[in-house]
Design a protein around this motif. Structure first.
Motif, mmCIF file in Angstrom:
data_model
loop_
_atom_site.group_PDB
_atom_site.id
_atom_site.type_symbol
_atom_site.label_atom_id
_atom_site.label_comp_id
_atom_site.label_asym_id
_atom_site.label_seq_id
_atom_site.Cartn_x
_atom_site.Cartn_y
_atom_site.Cartn_z
ATOM 1 N N ILE A 1 0.855 -1.183 0.000
ATOM 2 C CA ILE A 1 0.000 0.000 0.000
ATOM 3 C C ILE A 1 0.892 1.233 0.000
ATOM 4 O O ILE A 1 1.782 1.367 0.849
ATOM 5 C CB ILE A 1 -0.931 0.023 1.226
ATOM 6 C CG1 ILE A 1 -1.866 -1.185 1.197
ATOM 7 C CG2 ILE A 1 -1.729 1.313 1.270
ATOM 8 C CD1 ILE A 1 -2.671 -1.357 2.468
ATOM 9 N N ASN A 2 0.635 2.145 -0.940
ATOM 10 C CA ASN A 2 1.412 3.369 -1.030
ATOM 11 C C ASN A 2 0.854 4.419 -0.066
ATOM 12 O O ASN A 2 -0.348 4.663 -0.030
ATOM 13 C CB ASN A 2 1.381 3.909 -2.460
ATOM 14 C CG ASN A 2 2.268 5.117 -2.619
ATOM 15 O OD1 ASN A 2 3.406 5.139 -2.162
ATOM 16 N ND2 ASN A 2 1.753 6.144 -3.261
ATOM 17 N N ILE A 3 1.728 5.026 0.687
ATOM 18 C CA ILE A 3 1.362 6.133 1.573
ATOM 19 C C ILE A 3 1.440 7.414 0.756
ATOM 20 O O ILE A 3 2.481 7.721 0.174
ATOM 21 C CB ILE A 3 2.310 6.209 2.789
ATOM 22 C CG1 ILE A 3 2.169 4.963 3.667
ATOM 23 C CG2 ILE A 3 2.058 7.482 3.585
ATOM 24 C CD1 ILE A 3 3.209 4.860 4.769
ATOM 25 N N THR A 4 0.340 8.176 0.709
ATOM 26 C CA THR A 4 0.346 9.436 -0.042
ATOM 27 C C THR A 4 0.727 10.621 0.833
ATOM 28 O O THR A 4 1.158 11.651 0.337
ATOM 29 C CB THR A 4 -1.027 9.688 -0.694
ATOM 30 O OG1 THR A 4 -2.029 9.713 0.311
ATOM 31 C CG2 THR A 4 -1.348 8.611 -1.728
ATOM 32 N N SER A 5 0.555 10.477 2.146
ATOM 33 C CA SER A 5 0.904 11.539 3.077
ATOM 34 C C SER A 5 1.089 10.921 4.457
ATOM 35 O O SER A 5 0.346 10.012 4.841
ATOM 36 C CB SER A 5 -0.216 12.580 3.124
ATOM 37 O OG SER A 5 -0.025 13.486 4.180
ATOM 38 N N ILE A 6 2.077 11.412 5.183
ATOM 39 C CA ILE A 6 2.281 10.936 6.553
ATOM 40 C C ILE A 6 2.814 12.093 7.388
ATOM 41 O O ILE A 6 3.668 12.858 6.944
ATOM 42 C CB ILE A 6 3.231 9.709 6.597
ATOM 43 C CG1 ILE A 6 3.275 9.078 7.984
ATOM 44 C CG2 ILE A 6 4.601 10.064 6.094
ATOM 45 C CD1 ILE A 6 3.939 7.712 8.030
ATOM 46 N N SER A 7 2.236 12.248 8.558
ATOM 47 C CA SER A 7 2.724 13.273 9.482
ATOM 48 C C SER A 7 2.652 12.698 10.890
ATOM 49 O O SER A 7 1.817 11.852 11.191
ATOM 50 C CB SER A 7 1.911 14.559 9.375
ATOM 51 O OG SER A 7 0.577 14.334 9.725
ATOM 52 N N CYS A 8 3.545 13.171 11.724
ATOM 53 C CA CYS A 8 3.602 12.659 13.086
ATOM 54 C C CYS A 8 4.152 13.749 13.997
ATOM 55 O O CYS A 8 5.111 14.435 13.640
ATOM 56 C CB CYS A 8 4.497 11.426 13.125
ATOM 57 S SG CYS A 8 4.454 10.530 14.692
ATOM 58 N N GLY A 9 3.516 13.913 15.147
ATOM 59 C CA GLY A 9 3.986 14.904 16.100
ATOM 60 C C GLY A 9 3.425 14.644 17.480
ATOM 61 O O GLY A 9 2.436 13.916 17.637
ATOM 62 N N GLU A 10 4.067 15.239 18.475
ATOM 63 C CA GLU A 10 3.632 15.069 19.863
ATOM 64 C C GLU A 10 2.213 15.579 20.069
ATOM 65 O O GLU A 10 1.779 16.522 19.418
ATOM 66 C CB GLU A 10 4.573 15.821 20.811
ATOM 67 C CG GLU A 10 5.924 15.185 20.954
ATOM 68 C CD GLU A 10 6.837 15.950 21.908
ATOM 69 O OE1 GLU A 10 6.480 17.065 22.344
ATOM 70 O OE2 GLU A 10 7.916 15.419 22.208
ATOM 71 N N THR A 11 1.530 14.968 21.016
ATOM 72 C CA THR A 11 0.195 15.407 21.413
ATOM 73 C C THR A 11 0.327 16.256 22.673
ATOM 74 O O THR A 11 1.424 16.682 23.036
ATOM 75 C CB THR A 11 -0.713 14.198 21.698
ATOM 76 O OG1 THR A 11 -0.182 13.483 22.817
ATOM 77 C CG2 THR A 11 -0.820 13.279 20.492
ATOM 78 N N MET B 1 0.012 10.080 14.788
ATOM 79 C CA MET B 1 0.461 9.852 13.431
ATOM 80 C C MET B 1 -0.779 9.846 12.533
ATOM 81 O O MET B 1 -1.758 9.173 12.852
ATOM 82 C CB MET B 1 1.183 8.509 13.350
ATOM 83 C CG MET B 1 1.854 8.249 12.068
ATOM 84 S SD MET B 1 2.819 6.699 12.013
ATOM 85 C CE MET B 1 2.899 6.147 13.678
ATOM 86 N N VAL B 2 -0.740 10.601 11.450
ATOM 87 C CA VAL B 2 -1.832 10.619 10.483
ATOM 88 C C VAL B 2 -1.250 10.142 9.156
ATOM 89 O O VAL B 2 -0.331 10.761 8.614
ATOM 90 C CB VAL B 2 -2.470 12.012 10.340
ATOM 91 C CG1 VAL B 2 -3.563 11.992 9.285
ATOM 92 C CG2 VAL B 2 -3.015 12.490 11.681
ATOM 93 N N ILE B 3 -1.801 9.038 8.675
ATOM 94 C CA ILE B 3 -1.313 8.419 7.444
ATOM 95 C C ILE B 3 -2.450 8.396 6.426
ATOM 96 O O ILE B 3 -3.531 7.885 6.715
ATOM 97 C CB ILE B 3 -0.819 6.981 7.698
ATOM 98 C CG1 ILE B 3 0.276 6.974 8.768
ATOM 99 C CG2 ILE B 3 -0.325 6.348 6.395
ATOM 100 C CD1 ILE B 3 0.646 5.603 9.276
#
Length: 159
Positions: free
Chosen positions: A28-38, A46-48
Protein backbone atom coordinates in the motif's frame (compact mmCIF):
# COMPACT_ATOMS: atom_id res chain seq x y z
CA UNK A 1 -10.58 4.36 -1.87
CA UNK A 2 -8.78 7.05 0.12
CA UNK A 3 -8.22 6.28 3.78
CA UNK A 4 -7.01 8.54 6.57
CA UNK A 5 -5.62 6.59 9.49
CA UNK A 6 -5.07 8.33 12.80
CA UNK A 7 -2.95 6.52 15.37
CA UNK A 8 -1.93 7.45 18.87
CA UNK A 9 1.50 5.92 19.38
CA UNK A 10 4.19 5.86 22.02
CA UNK A 11 6.66 8.65 21.39
CA UNK A 12 9.85 6.67 20.85
CA UNK A 13 12.46 6.13 18.11
CA UNK A 14 11.55 3.89 15.18
CA UNK A 15 7.76 4.17 15.41
CA UNK A 16 7.39 6.01 12.10
CA UNK A 17 9.71 3.59 10.28
CA UNK A 18 7.98 0.49 11.66
CA UNK A 19 4.57 1.90 10.78
CA UNK A 20 5.53 2.67 7.20
CA UNK A 21 7.00 -0.84 6.87
CA UNK A 22 3.54 -2.27 7.63
CA UNK A 23 2.19 -0.40 4.60
CA UNK A 24 5.12 -1.55 2.45
CA UNK A 25 4.59 -5.17 3.50
CA UNK A 26 0.95 -4.91 2.40
CA UNK A 27 1.88 -3.18 -0.91
CA UNK A 28 0.00 0.00 0.00
CA UNK A 29 1.41 3.37 -1.03
CA UNK A 30 1.36 6.13 1.57
CA UNK A 31 0.35 9.44 -0.04
CA UNK A 32 0.90 11.54 3.08
CA UNK A 33 2.28 10.94 6.55
CA UNK A 34 2.72 13.27 9.48
CA UNK A 35 3.60 12.66 13.09
CA UNK A 36 3.99 14.90 16.10
CA UNK A 37 3.63 15.07 19.86
CA UNK A 38 0.20 15.41 21.41
CA UNK A 39 -0.78 17.19 24.61
CA UNK A 40 1.05 14.30 26.35
CA UNK A 41 4.78 14.40 25.47
CA UNK A 42 4.97 10.60 25.75
CA UNK A 43 2.36 10.15 23.01
CA UNK A 44 2.45 11.17 19.35
CA UNK A 45 -0.38 11.31 16.81
CA UNK A 46 0.46 9.85 13.43
CA UNK A 47 -1.83 10.62 10.48
CA UNK A 48 -1.31 8.42 7.44
CA UNK A 49 -3.17 8.91 4.16
CA UNK A 50 -3.20 5.97 1.77
CA UNK A 51 -5.21 4.64 -1.11
CA UNK A 52 -6.27 1.02 -1.13
CA UNK A 53 -9.18 -1.34 -0.97
CA UNK A 54 -11.07 -1.68 2.28
CA UNK A 55 -9.65 -5.20 2.62
CA UNK A 56 -6.04 -4.08 2.15
CA UNK A 57 -6.44 -1.21 4.61
CA UNK A 58 -8.08 -3.57 7.11
CA UNK A 59 -5.02 -5.85 6.86
CA UNK A 60 -2.55 -3.03 7.46
CA UNK A 61 -4.57 -1.57 10.36
CA UNK A 62 -4.69 -5.03 11.93
CA UNK A 63 -0.90 -5.26 11.57
CA UNK A 64 -0.50 -1.79 13.09
CA UNK A 65 -2.79 -2.57 16.04
CA UNK A 66 -0.63 -5.59 16.84
CA UNK A 67 2.45 -3.39 17.27
CA UNK A 68 3.38 -2.74 20.89
CA UNK A 69 3.73 1.02 20.41
CA UNK A 70 0.19 1.60 19.08
CA UNK A 71 -2.15 2.95 21.77
CA UNK A 72 -5.24 3.63 19.63
CA UNK A 73 -5.94 3.50 15.91
CA UNK A 74 -8.83 4.87 13.81
CA UNK A 75 -9.55 4.69 10.09
CA UNK A 76 -11.27 8.04 9.60
CA UNK A 77 -12.47 7.24 6.05
CA UNK A 78 -16.06 6.72 7.17
CA UNK A 79 -16.11 9.26 10.00
CA UNK A 80 -16.52 13.01 10.27
CA UNK A 81 -13.13 14.65 10.73
CA UNK A 82 -11.30 17.95 10.40
CA UNK A 83 -8.14 17.95 8.30
CA UNK A 84 -5.49 20.54 7.53
CA UNK A 85 -2.30 20.71 5.54
CA UNK A 86 0.39 23.39 5.32
CA UNK A 87 2.07 24.25 2.03
CA UNK A 88 4.86 26.66 1.12
CA UNK A 89 5.00 27.57 -2.58
CA UNK A 90 7.65 29.63 -4.38
CA UNK A 91 6.23 30.94 -7.65
CA UNK A 92 7.72 32.96 -10.50
CA UNK A 93 6.61 36.57 -10.58
CA UNK A 94 7.16 39.53 -12.87
CA UNK A 95 5.67 43.01 -13.14
CA UNK A 96 2.91 41.74 -15.45
CA UNK A 97 1.83 38.83 -13.21
CA UNK A 98 2.33 40.40 -9.77
CA UNK A 99 -1.14 41.89 -9.31
CA UNK A 100 -2.89 38.75 -10.59
CA UNK A 101 -0.86 36.51 -8.28
CA UNK A 102 -1.54 38.80 -5.31
CA UNK A 103 -5.29 38.62 -6.06
CA UNK A 104 -5.07 34.81 -6.08
CA UNK A 105 -3.34 34.89 -2.68
CA UNK A 106 -6.08 37.17 -1.37
CA UNK A 107 -8.87 34.88 -2.61
CA UNK A 108 -7.20 31.85 -1.00
CA UNK A 109 -6.29 33.85 2.15
CA UNK A 110 -2.67 32.82 1.66
CA UNK A 111 0.14 34.72 3.38
CA UNK A 112 3.22 36.03 1.59
CA UNK A 113 6.23 34.91 3.63
CA UNK A 114 9.09 35.80 1.32
CA UNK A 115 9.94 37.84 -1.74
CA UNK A 116 12.85 37.78 -4.14
CA UNK A 117 13.64 39.60 -7.38
CA UNK A 118 11.90 36.95 -9.50
CA UNK A 119 9.87 34.87 -7.05
CA UNK A 120 7.36 35.18 -4.26
CA UNK A 121 6.83 32.60 -1.51
CA UNK A 122 3.41 32.01 -0.04
CA UNK A 123 2.09 29.98 2.89
CA UNK A 124 -1.35 28.39 3.02
CA UNK A 125 -3.00 26.08 5.47
CA UNK A 126 -6.32 24.42 4.81
CA UNK A 127 -8.00 21.22 3.79
CA UNK A 128 -6.51 19.24 0.91
CA UNK A 129 -9.00 20.62 -1.62
CA UNK A 130 -7.99 24.20 -0.82
CA UNK A 131 -4.27 23.38 -1.00
CA UNK A 132 -4.73 21.49 -4.28
CA UNK A 133 -6.77 24.41 -5.65
CA UNK A 134 -4.02 26.94 -4.97
CA UNK A 135 -1.38 24.67 -6.50
CA UNK A 136 -3.49 24.15 -9.62
CA UNK A 137 -4.13 27.85 -10.15
CA UNK A 138 -0.46 28.81 -9.58
CA UNK A 139 0.95 26.17 -11.95
CA UNK A 140 0.62 28.31 -15.11
CA UNK A 141 2.71 31.06 -13.46
CA UNK A 142 5.58 28.64 -12.81
CA UNK A 143 6.03 26.97 -9.44
CA UNK A 144 9.77 26.99 -8.67
CA UNK A 145 9.57 24.86 -5.52
CA UNK A 146 7.03 23.60 -3.07
CA UNK A 147 6.94 21.88 0.30
CA UNK A 148 3.87 20.24 1.88
CA UNK A 149 3.53 19.00 5.44
CA UNK A 150 1.13 16.17 4.78
CA UNK A 151 -2.33 16.08 6.25
CA UNK A 152 -3.13 16.20 9.93
CA UNK A 153 -6.61 15.24 11.14
CA UNK A 154 -8.85 14.84 14.18
CA UNK A 155 -12.31 13.33 14.50
CA UNK A 156 -15.11 15.83 14.92
CA UNK A 157 -17.20 15.86 18.07
CA UNK A 158 -16.54 14.78 21.62
CA UNK A 159 -14.97 11.41 20.93
Amino acid sequence: MKHTISALVKNRPGVLAESSTAFHNNSINITSISCGETENMEVSRMVICAEGSDEDIAKVTKDLQAMDFVIKLDDLARKEFVDRELVLIKVDVNKDSMSQIMQIFEVFRADVVGMGQKTITVELSGDQERVEGLIKILHPFGIKSMCRTGMIALKRGDE
